[in-house]
Design an enzyme around this catalytic site. Structure first.
Site, PDB file in Angstrom:
ATOM      1  N   ASP A  46       0.835  -1.194   0.000  1.00 21.42           N
ATOM      2  CA  ASP A  46       0.000   0.000   0.000  1.00 21.42           C
ATOM      3  C   ASP A  46       0.877   1.254   0.000  1.00 21.42           C
ATOM      4  O   ASP A  46       0.378   2.379  -0.064  1.00 21.42           O
ATOM      5  CB  ASP A  46      -1.007  -0.004   1.148  1.00 21.42           C
ATOM      6  CG  ASP A  46      -0.378  -0.086   2.529  1.00 21.42           C
ATOM      7  OD1 ASP A  46       0.864  -0.082   2.628  1.00 21.42           O
ATOM      8  OD2 ASP A  46      -1.139  -0.153   3.513  1.00 21.42           O
ATOM      9  N   SER A  47       2.185   1.046   0.005  1.00 20.77           N
ATOM     10  CA  SER A  47       3.154   2.118  -0.248  1.00 20.77           C
ATOM     11  C   SER A  47       2.890   2.799  -1.578  1.00 20.77           C
ATOM     12  O   SER A  47       3.371   3.911  -1.826  1.00 20.77           O
ATOM     13  CB  SER A  47       4.580   1.568  -0.227  1.00 20.77           C
ATOM     14  OG  SER A  47       4.695   0.420  -1.060  1.00 20.77           O
ATOM     15  N   LYS A 113      -1.157  -9.500   3.329  1.00 23.32           N
ATOM     16  CA  LYS A 113      -0.425  -8.967   4.474  1.00 23.32           C
ATOM     17  C   LYS A 113      -1.308  -8.002   5.262  1.00 23.32           C
ATOM     18  O   LYS A 113      -1.978  -7.156   4.671  1.00 23.32           O
ATOM     19  CB  LYS A 113       0.849  -8.241   4.039  1.00 23.32           C
ATOM     20  CG  LYS A 113       1.675  -7.707   5.218  1.00 23.32           C
ATOM     21  CD  LYS A 113       3.002  -7.161   4.775  1.00 23.32           C
ATOM     22  CE  LYS A 113       2.900  -5.799   4.157  1.00 23.32           C
ATOM     23  NZ  LYS A 113       2.426  -4.752   5.118  1.00 23.32           N
ATOM     24  N   GLU A 115      -1.329  -5.493   8.934  1.00 23.00           N
ATOM     25  CA  GLU A 115      -0.564  -4.856   9.997  1.00 23.00           C
ATOM     26  C   GLU A 115      -1.295  -5.010  11.329  1.00 23.00           C
ATOM     27  O   GLU A 115      -2.498  -4.790  11.416  1.00 23.00           O
ATOM     28  CB  GLU A 115      -0.389  -3.362   9.708  1.00 23.00           C
ATOM     29  CG  GLU A 115       0.347  -3.051   8.426  1.00 23.00           C
ATOM     30  CD  GLU A 115       0.474  -1.556   8.175  1.00 23.00           C
ATOM     31  OE1 GLU A 115       0.977  -1.187   7.100  1.00 23.00           O
ATOM     32  OE2 GLU A 115       0.072  -0.752   9.050  1.00 23.00           O
ATOM     33  N   GLU A 182       9.320  -3.910  10.736  1.00 19.32           N
ATOM     34  CA  GLU A 182       9.714  -2.618  10.173  1.00 19.32           C
ATOM     35  C   GLU A 182      10.160  -1.631  11.245  1.00 19.32           C
ATOM     36  O   GLU A 182       9.482  -1.428  12.243  1.00 19.32           O
ATOM     37  CB  GLU A 182       8.544  -2.009   9.386  1.00 19.32           C
ATOM     38  CG  GLU A 182       8.891  -0.679   8.741  1.00 19.32           C
ATOM     39  CD  GLU A 182       7.846  -0.191   7.744  1.00 19.32           C
ATOM     40  OE1 GLU A 182       8.028   0.915   7.208  1.00 19.32           O
ATOM     41  OE2 GLU A 182       6.857  -0.915   7.489  1.00 19.32           O
TER      42      GLU A 182
END
Length: 265
Positions: A46-47, A113, A115, A182
């Protein structure tokens, strides 16, 4: 002939002490180049909200954005494992996760993925039971940037570090097969990697994780804002994109990247 890379491939690499190289991609052309260079996994991150759309953070990215770019990447890949990011608030409930994870899998992802820590365990269990592999993400989780008060290193306090180790164990127990770490201190990256049996993929988490991931725009020195401390411009070293990715893979494999200048303490 190269074989398709699966979650089992990555687990075997961890068990044999072989480093895993991962990079982001958002279209078929770069995905094909990375696949041919021998990258082990591609994350449609989603970067893209920041590097493609010019947003300040990842929050505006939608599931339709992610599905579109996942289909594009899938079109360029033969062997590489494809991971699709679940964007902000698309898995706030288990029912939402069912719908949105299905969109990414049907668009061509090999796993999704998400978070977050232990609050996600029931959703992860439910997805895995229904045939959707999950990659976890701990540390600096960009979708929580407003809670953190900015893009800051996480886990420097002893209690925070211990909580993250326990959350990593909880995610593994729930069925996560891969874990991104991260922006955490290098010693915490090593501790989490030792605490779980699944592969860990670091981005600013030290050199002792089982693998590394970079945003492709950072690895190729074309980010329009700034170069993160944990990144390196591999294109500057080679002058050729494919050679740059091959250098990235070899430097990760040899344990030369990240170097001391790329890690947090």
């Amino acid at each position: 002939m190269a074989k398709k890379i699966t979650t089992s491939t990555l687990l075997k690499m961890k068990q044999q002490g072989e480093k895993i190289s991962t990079i982001t991609a958002y279209d078929a052309s770069f995905a094909k180049l990375f696949d041919q260079a021998g990258i082990h996994a591609i994350l449609i991150g989603d970067s893209l909200g920041m590097v493609l759309q010019g947003q300040d953070d990842t929050l505006p990215v939608t599931i339709d954005d992610m599905a579109y770019h996942t289909r594009s990447v899938r079109a360029g890949v033969e062997n590489t494992l494809i991971i699709g990011d679940m964007p902000f608030m698309t898995y706030a409930t288990t029912e939402m996760a069912y719908v949105n994870a299905t969109k990414l899998m049907q668009a061509g992802a090999s796993m999704v993925k998400m978070e977050g820590g232990s609050w996600l365990t029931e959703t992860i269990k439910a997805l895995v039971e229904r045939g959707i592999p999950v990659c976890g993400h701990l540390g600096l989780t960009p979708q929580s940037v407003n809670v953190f008060g900015g893009f800051k290193v996480q886990g420097r306090e002893a209690c925070q570090a211990q909580t993250m180790i326990e959350e990593a164990k909880a995610l593994e127990a729930a069925g996560v097969q891969l874990l991104v770490l991260e922006c955490i201190p290098a010693d915490l990256g090593a501790a989490i990697t030792d605490a779980v049996t699944i592969p860990t993929i670091g981005i600013g988490a030290g050199k002792d994780t089982d693998g590394q991931i970079l945003v492709m725009h950072d690895a190729l020195g074309i980010s329009c804002s700034y170069m993160p401390k944990f990144s390196r411009n591999f294109l500057q070293d080679t002058g050729d994109i494919k050679k740059a990715v091959e250098l990235y893979i070899s430097e990760v494999s040899a344990g030369n990247f990240p170097g001391e200048e790329h890690i947090f303490k």
